[in-house]
Write a protein that holds these residues in place. Sequence first.
Motif, short mmCIF file in Angstrom:
data_model
loop_
_atom_site.label_atom_id
_atom_site.label_comp_id
_atom_site.label_asym_id
_atom_site.label_seq_id
_atom_site.Cartn_x
_atom_site.Cartn_y
_atom_site.Cartn_z
N GLN A 114 57.32 19.66 18.74
CA GLN A 114 56.90 19.73 17.34
C GLN A 114 57.17 18.45 16.56
O GLN A 114 56.46 18.14 15.61
N SER A 115 58.23 17.73 16.93
CA SER A 115 58.54 16.44 16.28
C SER A 115 59.05 15.50 17.36
O SER A 115 59.45 15.93 18.44
N GLU A 116 59.04 14.20 17.02
CA GLU A 116 59.33 13.20 18.06
C GLU A 116 59.86 11.92 17.44
O GLU A 116 59.51 11.56 16.32
N ILE A 117 60.71 11.24 18.21
CA ILE A 117 61.13 9.89 17.88
C ILE A 117 60.99 9.06 19.15
O ILE A 117 61.35 9.52 20.24
N VAL A 118 60.44 7.86 19.00
CA VAL A 118 60.27 6.96 20.14
C VAL A 118 60.81 5.59 19.74
O VAL A 118 60.41 5.03 18.73
N VAL A 119 61.74 5.09 20.56
CA VAL A 119 62.44 3.85 20.27
C VAL A 119 62.12 2.83 21.36
O VAL A 119 62.39 3.09 22.54
N PRO A 120 61.55 1.67 21.00
CA PRO A 120 61.30 0.63 22.00
C PRO A 120 62.61 0.09 22.58
O PRO A 120 63.61 -0.03 21.87
N VAL A 121 62.59 -0.21 23.88
CA VAL A 121 63.73 -0.78 24.58
C VAL A 121 63.34 -2.21 24.96
O VAL A 121 62.34 -2.40 25.65
N SER A 122 64.13 -3.18 24.50
CA SER A 122 63.80 -4.59 24.75
C SER A 122 64.86 -5.29 25.58
O SER A 122 66.04 -4.95 25.52
N LYS A 123 64.41 -6.24 26.36
CA LYS A 123 65.28 -7.22 27.03
C LYS A 123 64.83 -8.56 26.49
O LYS A 123 63.68 -8.96 26.71
N GLY A 124 65.70 -9.22 25.74
CA GLY A 124 65.27 -10.44 25.08
C GLY A 124 64.19 -10.11 24.07
O GLY A 124 64.35 -9.20 23.26
N ASN A 125 63.06 -10.80 24.15
CA ASN A 125 61.95 -10.54 23.23
C ASN A 125 60.87 -9.66 23.83
O ASN A 125 59.80 -9.51 23.25
#
Length: 156
Positions: A114-125
Motif C-alpha cells: 500500500q505504501s513504499e519507500i525506495v532509497v538509492p544505494v551509492s558507491k562514490g558517485n
Amino acid sequence: MTEEINLPNNANKEEIYKALLPQVKALLSGEEDLVANMANMSAVLKEAFGFFWVGFYIIKKGELVLGPFQGPVACTRIQKGKGVCGQAWETGETQVVPDVNAFPGHIACSASSQSEIVVPVSKGNEIIAVLDIDSDQLDAFDAMDQKYLEVMVGWF
C-alpha cells in the motif's frame, strides 16, 4: 558482534532507528560482501519494524535485478525510470510514496503493498542498487524513515 539485534521495549519508531544504527553499523563493518550485507540489513529492518517487504534491487547490465530480500515473492527485474524503484534509480533521490495506487506507473509486485519507500544505494558517485521497503498500510513512511535509511545505506 553477535548476529542478534536488540530492540528497546515499547519504543517508538525513532527510538527503534536510534537503537538500530550502531547495531547495523557493527553488523556491516568488516564485511566486504555486498550481498551478505544487503541480506543482513533486509533481515534487520524486517525484524525491527515488521514491514511487509524489505529488499534490494541491484543494478546489473542496465536494469534493476532482484537481490537479497525478506518477504513474499517479488518482481525480478525493473527498468530504469519504471515504478518507484526505477524512479529512485533514475533521479538518484529517495522516493516516499504514501499510496502506491496513486503513483503513476507503479509496478504492483503484490496487491498487498500500500505504501513504499525506495532509497538509492551509492558507491562514490554511482548508484549501484536501491533499498525497497513496502508496507501493507497506507502512509507508513515519512521523513524520519528517509533520514535513518539514507544513513544506513551510506555504509555500503
